[in-house]
Write an enzyme that holds these catalytic residues in place. Structure first.
Site, mmCIF file in Angstrom:
data_model
loop_
_atom_site.group_PDB
_atom_site.id
_atom_site.type_symbol
_atom_site.label_atom_id
_atom_site.label_comp_id
_atom_site.label_asym_id
_atom_site.label_seq_id
_atom_site.Cartn_x
_atom_site.Cartn_y
_atom_site.Cartn_z
ATOM 1 N N CYS B 106 22.469 -44.992 84.734
ATOM 2 C CA CYS B 106 23.252 -46.371 84.579
ATOM 3 C C CYS B 106 23.842 -46.624 85.776
ATOM 4 O O CYS B 106 23.175 -46.934 86.833
ATOM 5 C CB CYS B 106 23.982 -46.056 83.284
ATOM 6 S SG CYS B 106 24.456 -48.015 82.874
ATOM 7 N N HIS B 235 20.807 -43.811 79.132
ATOM 8 C CA HIS B 235 21.562 -42.297 78.931
ATOM 9 C C HIS B 235 20.986 -41.191 78.651
ATOM 10 O O HIS B 235 21.234 -41.044 77.179
ATOM 11 C CB HIS B 235 22.863 -42.813 78.403
ATOM 12 C CG HIS B 235 23.822 -44.120 79.288
ATOM 13 N ND1 HIS B 235 24.647 -43.481 80.123
ATOM 14 C CD2 HIS B 235 23.912 -45.278 79.268
ATOM 15 C CE1 HIS B 235 25.294 -44.694 80.505
ATOM 16 N NE2 HIS B 235 24.472 -45.623 80.077
ATOM 17 N N GLU B 237 22.369 -38.253 78.785
ATOM 18 C CA GLU B 237 23.199 -37.289 78.319
ATOM 19 C C GLU B 237 23.945 -37.784 76.919
ATOM 20 O O GLU B 237 24.760 -37.345 76.448
ATOM 21 C CB GLU B 237 24.378 -37.379 79.248
ATOM 22 C CG GLU B 237 25.320 -38.639 79.527
ATOM 23 C CD GLU B 237 24.961 -39.767 79.947
ATOM 24 O OE1 GLU B 237 23.485 -39.804 80.317
ATOM 25 O OE2 GLU B 237 25.504 -40.724 79.862
#
Lengths: 993, 276
Positions: B106, B235, B237
């Site tokens: 990002c 994302h 994660e």
């Protein structure tokens, strides 16, 4: 000579910002433009070389792939009218601040005092030629005159060589800093004039108290020692006014209330706050005994409860209504970053884990003439949503729960509730971290942003109704990045044990934060000339009470001061030693060695006289309406789903990052297409544990029009219902109340004050009764008491509104339940009893009625149901669970079916009712403590066993046919709608906002 | 120490996702996953040289005030390291030259692109040739997206994968190249390992319901020609456990591990095989 750098998109690059502005101008103002392009302007007022400015323009200020730039020359060419919008002097300019830092990195030299970068935006409009229309666009949409200025230049008058003339919005330095004395030995009339003209918001009794304090001969000697006479200084008057403001002292909640009920029975209530709010928590905690999970209530910036052996949870919800009415974006942004400081400034400091937000607006489609000085609800909507978006997203805190509530009266004042939760280690360096204490000799250290004129009189301003003279300086604009840097620093400083106490600078600024902290030691000495300023020219009293954002005050032991300041410097955070905490008994501020304030601490904090407020309750003559049941129930259901208070808020939800920090296990949108309305949010704050935090809320201002007692009871039930629906443990849950009221003090301006005060009393009585009955302690809260608009003959009072927020725990997030139907063949049940309770309902509102039978809550009944639901969730027998609220059973059925992507076939004859009801009443009654659940056929026995003896109605089953089919009381088909049509009706109204 | 996989996550000035990125690294098997505030690097107390895996996490560097990650890129390019004659960027260049891994998510992706680290055609790390700009919708958006993997990509992180489902959360995620030639180079060299696609991961799409920002050719992530530098808007994660999935309460056969974790597992595996 300042430089002007213009940065625009290259030809052929899509201008998404310009397109959005064009679209919104059409929607807000009905002006159709051919195109809007935008150009960013950086006005650089600093001692730099041409090469350095060129490097900045080509480097950090522009993107070589899509942008081009020009220095001291225009980029604008093809337009009909150009509008440039920039900030007024002194208004927080975050982009300007970042630009300055970027240039400093490039040159390696800091800016000198007085140098700066100022930003503005040019809008190049095509398709409009009249300057009058451009003026409407600028004033009505692009700019807010309170904080911004604009220039309109038609193409014909545009200087194609030099462009728009350079303006540098430097703050003009006014009178040199001085300390004025104010003579209070004057007539009552003159006293009130001093209060009014100084924006002090003090009443006559309070002014007279100051008058007698100033003339007390016993104080004279002490004052003479520090060079003061018997007149109060401007600093003293301002410090007293803000400390004694409604906003800070909660004078109405502390007042003595003479209450008379509908039978003429009288009672005296000595402080609503102590009697009902503190009282409820005290009684509940005593009952809980060893199981008490409260750690710190009412005494700090936020409440603290136990999470597990190692961690504690912090929660606070604030309102920021008045600033949001004037500048929706800045007001709301400040609201969220402000409440974040409450969380961080609780105990020894905490780490933020999520935000919540609830907004009350008038309809964005409001089409009547707007009273003077009010912004259109649609602008407020857009500005508030964007402000909270920037505040939350940029701070890296997920926004997990919220609501939008609509009522026409919120045109007078929007309500902006911002909440935040944080987590802290249960102990720090061996001591409970929810406690803190300033020691005599600790240094007063201010950390974070600098002080400007922003937010002066914020505390006193919000203690009044919105009127013509409401000050522009009351508006602040938050700066999430400065704050984020400060928070990063504070957590490190906390863990290294570098301070003894911390609090935030909110309302009242230093005056309030240092004043409150010094209650631990009994005095302080602060040197305001040492405080870092955004620009020169502030008066000493302005430095004292400025509400400039992003600041915290800490008590740092002298032997840790050096390490504290050094760490701050390394992490790019400003920290300044302003003085020392003492036990002198005096609130002592100096400026260049001269005393500005020398106030007796006891008088400052304890001197405010208690108000006496009359309150008279009367039962108004409400009636149940008489109208025939609609013939087309499918259409009626679609209308209900499309009501603003019921329809989907997805467009707003998706603008908030609800997943950052990777802990959000129940998101605001659920179901097969990720678009169903979740009842509550669930966050797993620790990566090494499956324990979760559950957060939800209840809010139902419509019921206040009938009886605020039941409004409050329903808000509590709704909050807990939402919480339990997803799996929150009903034995480990706390509440937090936010009262937003209209002025309840009888006066010429408020002739119906006695009734409004009685409404307030009744809401508080219910708050006590139901919190105690449910065993839900209140841990913190806030009230905002002057939510009225009054200019000329027009007065608009908001409906009495309480947001009841709920926070608690689930032992294992993997047992959570969502509201969407899971699979065909599952059995559909209604839990709870349906009554003739449509008073104040969305259904009656659709039909243009208020009604009489407001829903009432039976707490022991509800509690039994909540406990059984918890057991069913732990046993894994609930496939889905959805609470019934606005729009009742009909809306819940449509939502559960369409979110799940399956049909539901149900028979209304099976609904357990307290009395015979019409079909429309069964569908849309808002009786409380009800849930719609689905259960796998294999779990039927287990499920029914868990709820035996309770009101369980087996309605039908989940089907594979995409159809909501309801059998009416006669046995015929009452509703037969495609779930896709229902979803569309639910999604359409606010889809584009 | 020699046998430890060492990951670093840089924080400060508006990064937001450092904790969950470090968690993902740890779950994927990295023995060390340090969150290091940039002030520690600039003070010279921590050096990138001591790590194998550099993570540039999501957030809003300097509020994205000058355009996403612009001010952050300026800082990384010009900030000096105390007590030495070098700038932080010199450590980054040395890190890359040593064959190590860099992952930008990002805002971290935006940072890499604007510093010139991606796509860095022909190893030119000093010239920005693409950018990430405002979503076509003009607004920030939090939504889950389907990502089709280019199985011919040299990308270390996506090796062996076909499709993944992840959230996007950004206002400036539209990938644009300086010229059609640059785009063609990215495509022919398979430097766009992730593209927004339909729910079956069939093909890259420009359809707004699947491509959330209007990125050209549906590009959601870009790597350099070595495949060791990778940036993406979604994302990974944020999906390392099944309870991150937006429909985990209804999709019963979801594996315990989330799809985003796969990228970190590939990184750790690469480090063990090639760098230890």
């Amino acid at each position: 000579m300042p430089w002007r750098i213009a940065v625009g998109l290259k030809d052929g690059v899509r201008d998404a910002r310009g397109e959005r502005v064009r679209r919104e101008i059409r929607e807000h103002l009905g002006i159709e433009l051919t195109s809007v392009r935008t150009i960013d302007i950086y006005t650089v007022d600093a001692d730099l070389s041409d090469e350095e400015v060129a490097a900045a323009a080509a480097g950090p200020f522009s993107d070589p792939v899509i942008q081009e730039f020009a220095i001291n020359a225009p980029l604008a060419g093809d337009f009909d009218i150009l509008i440039e919008v920039g900030f007024r002097p002194g208004v927080t300019d975050n982009v300007g601040r970042t630009s300055r830092e970027a240039i400093q990195y490039l040159t390696g030299r800091p800016f000198a005092s007085g140098e700066g970068v100022y930003t503005s935006v040019q809008y190049l409009l095509k398709g409009v030629c009249e300057e009058e229309a451009a003026e409407r666009i600028a004033a009505g949409f692009l700019a807010n005159a309170l904080i911004q200025r604009w220039t309109i230049i038609p193409a014909a008058r545009f200087d194609r060589v030099r462009g728009v003339p350079v303006t540098v919005p430097r703050v003009v330095v006014g009178a040199p800093p001085q300390i004025r004395e104010i003579d209070l030995d004057v007539s009552d009339e003159a006293l009130m004039q001093i209060s009014r003209e100084g924006m002090l918001a003090l009443n006559l009794e309070e002014m007279k108290k100051l008058q007698s304090y100033a003339s007390d001969p016993a104080l004279g000697k002490a004052r003479a020692r520090v060079g003061l006479g018997s007149r109060l200084t401007d600093g003293e008057l301002e410090a007293l006014a803000q400390t004694w403001s409604e906003h800070c002292k909660h004078k109405i909640f502390s007042a003595r209330i003479e209450y008379r009920d509908e039978h003429g029975k009288s009672e005296t209530i000595d402080s609503l706050f102590k009697t009902y709010i503190v009282g409820a928590t005290r009684d509940i905690r005593a009952r809980l005994g060893d199981r008490d999970f409260c750690l710190s209530v009412f005494k700090d910036n936020a409440g603290v409860i136990r999470f597990n052996d190692d961690w504690s949870l912090v929660f606070k919800v604030e309102t920021h209504n008045s600033p949001s009415a004037l500048d929706p974006y800045g007001g709301a942004l400040t609201g969220i970053v402000g409440v974040n400081r409450d969380g961080v400034g609780t105990g020894m400091g905490a780490r933020l884990i999520f935000n919540t937000d609830v907004f009350c607006f008038a309809s964005p489609f409001y089409d009547k003439p707007l009273p003077q000085r009010l912004l259109h609800p649609r602008r407020i909507f857009e500005g508030v949503v964007e402000g909270v978006e920037h505040g939350g997203n940029k701070s890296g805190i997920p926004t997990v729960n919220g609501s939008l509530v609509f009522d026409e009266r919120f045109v007078g004042k929007p309500l902006v509730y911002c909440g935040t939760a944080a987590i802290m280690p249960a102990k720090l360096n061996g001591k409970p971290s929810h406690e803190k204490r300033v020691l005599v000799g600790d240094r007063i250290v201010m950390v974070g942003g600098r002080i400007g004129k922003d937010g002066i009189h914020g505390a006193t301003f919000s203690s009044e109704e919105l009127h013509e003279g409401s000050p522009v300086t009351a508006v602040q604009i938050g700066d999430p990045i400065t704050q984020r840097r400060m928070f990063d620093f504070l957590i490190v400083a906390r863990d290294r044990g570098l301070y003894n106490s911390i609090t935030d600078n909110g309302a009242g600024g230093l005056s309030s934060s240092v004043g409150e902290m010094s209650e631990d030691t009994g005095g302080f000495e602060m040197h305001l000339d040492r405080a870092p300023l955004k620009y020169p020219g502030l008066q000493p009293w302005e430095i004292l009470i400025s509400e400039a954002q992003e600041r915290m005050t800490l008590a740092v032991p002298p032997d840790k001061l050096e390490a504290f300041i050094a760490l701050a410097g390394e992490m790019d955070v400003e920290a300044t030693d302003l003085g020392v905490f003492t036990d002198s008994g005096y609130y002592h501020c100096l400026y260049n060695g001269k005393t500005l304030t020398y106030l007796d601490m006891n008088f400052l904090h304890g001197g405010v006289p208690q108000m006496t407020i009359p309150a008279v309750w009367e039962v108004r003559d409400h009636r149940e309406p008489d109208f025939p049941q609609p013939l087309d129930m499918d259409a009626t259901l679609r209308h209900m789903l499309g009501r603003l208070n019921i329809c989907s808020k997805e467009a707003v939800v998706r603008r908030y990052d609800h997943e950052v920090q990777a802990g959000t296990v129940l998101k605001p949108l659920v179901g097969v297409a990720n678009d169903g309305p979740a009842d509550a949010a669930m966050v797993r704050p620790l990566f090494d544990s499956f324990e979760g935090v559950v957060v939800s809320h209840g809010i139902c201002p419509r019921y206040s029009d009938i009886d605020t007692y039941h409004m409050m009871a329903c808000a509590i039930d709704e909050g807990l219902r939402n919480y339990v629906a997803v799996g929150g443990n009903i034995e480990h849950v706390a509440g937090l109340d936010n009262f937003c009221w209209c002025d309840p003090v009888k006066s010429d301006k408020t002739p119906d004050g006695e009734y409004k005060a009685a409404q307030l009393v009744r809401a508080n009585k219910a708050l006590y009764d139901y919190c105690v009955a449910f065993g839900v302690p209140l841990i913190s809260g806030k009230d905002s008491m002057k939510n009225d608009y009054q200019i000329g003959e027009t007065k608009i009072s908001i409906p009495p509104t309480v947001l009841f927020s709920v926070i608690g725990k689930i032992d294992d997030v993997r047992t959570a339940t969502t509201m969407d139907a899971k699979r065909p063949g599952d059995l559909v049940y209604l839990l709870g009893l349906t009554r003739d309770e449509l008073g104040g309902s969305e259904y009656y509102a659709l039909k243009g009625h208020l009604g009489k039978n407001v829903p009432q809550v039976d707490a022991p009944y509800a509690m039994k149901l909540f406990r059984a639901i918890n057991r069913a969730q732990q046993a894994g027998v609930l496939a889905s669970c959805h609470d019934l609220s606005d729009g009742g059973l009909g809306v819940a059925l449509a939502e559960t079916a369409s979110a799940g992507g399956f049909g539901i076939h149900a028979d209304l004859r099976a609904v357990k009712v307290a009395e015979p009801l019409r079909e429309d009443a069964i569908l849309f009654s808002e009786s409380q403590s009800r849930f719609l659940v689905t259960v796998r056929p294999g779990h039927r026995e287990r499920f029914e066993g868990l709820f035996s003896g309770q009101d369980v109605s087996f309605l039908g089953e989940v089907t594979a046919d995409d159809e909501l089919r309801l059998i009416g009381l006669s046995g015929g088909v009452l509703v037969r709608s495609s779930i896709h049509d229902l979803k569309e009706a639910w999604q359409t109204p606010l889809k584009e906002l | 120490m020699a046998k430890q996989v060492r990951a670093i996550v840089i924080s400060g000035n508006g990064t937001n996702c450092e904790r969950e990125v470090a968690n993902a690294c740890r779950l994927a098997g990295a023995e060390v996953a340090d969150i290091v505030h940039i002030s520690e690097l600039l003070a010279g107390r921590v050096r990138l040289d001591d790590y194998h895996f550099l993570n540039l996490a999501g957030g809003f560097l300097d509020g994205d005030d000058l355009g996403s990650a612009k001010a952050g890129a300026n800082r990384l390019l010009h900030a000096p390291v105390k007590g030495s004659s070098e700038h932080l960027i010199d450590q980054v260049r040395r890190f890359i030259a040593a064959g190590k891994l860099v992952l930008g998510v990002c805002n971290g992706f935006q940072l890499m692109v604007k510093m010139g680290l991606l796509p860095a055609l022909d190893g030119d790390f000093d010239r920005q040739s693409a950018t990430l700009t405002f979503n076509d919708g003009g607004r920030f958006l939090d939504r889950w997206v389907y990502l089709r993997v280019d199985t011919d990509s040299p990308c270390v992180f996506t090796a062996g994968l076909k499709g993944i489902y992840l959230p996007v959360r950004h206002g400036e995620g539209k990938f644009v190249t300086e010229s059609p030639e640059i785009l063609a180079q990215i495509e022919t060299r398979h430097l766009a390992p992730l593209r927004y696609s339909d729910g079956e991961y069939r093909a890259a799409t420009m359809e707004a319901s699947f491509n959330p920002n209007g990125s050209v050719a549906g590009i959601a992530g870009v790597c350099d020609q070595t495949g060791r530098l990778f940036g993406l808007m979604p994302h990974p994660e944020a999906y390392v456990h099944r309870t991150h999935h937006p429909r985990w309460t209804r999709e019963e056969d979801l594996p315990e591990e989330g799809m985003g974790l796969w990228l970190y597992q590939n990184a750790v595996r690469f480090i063990r095989e090639k760098l230890l």
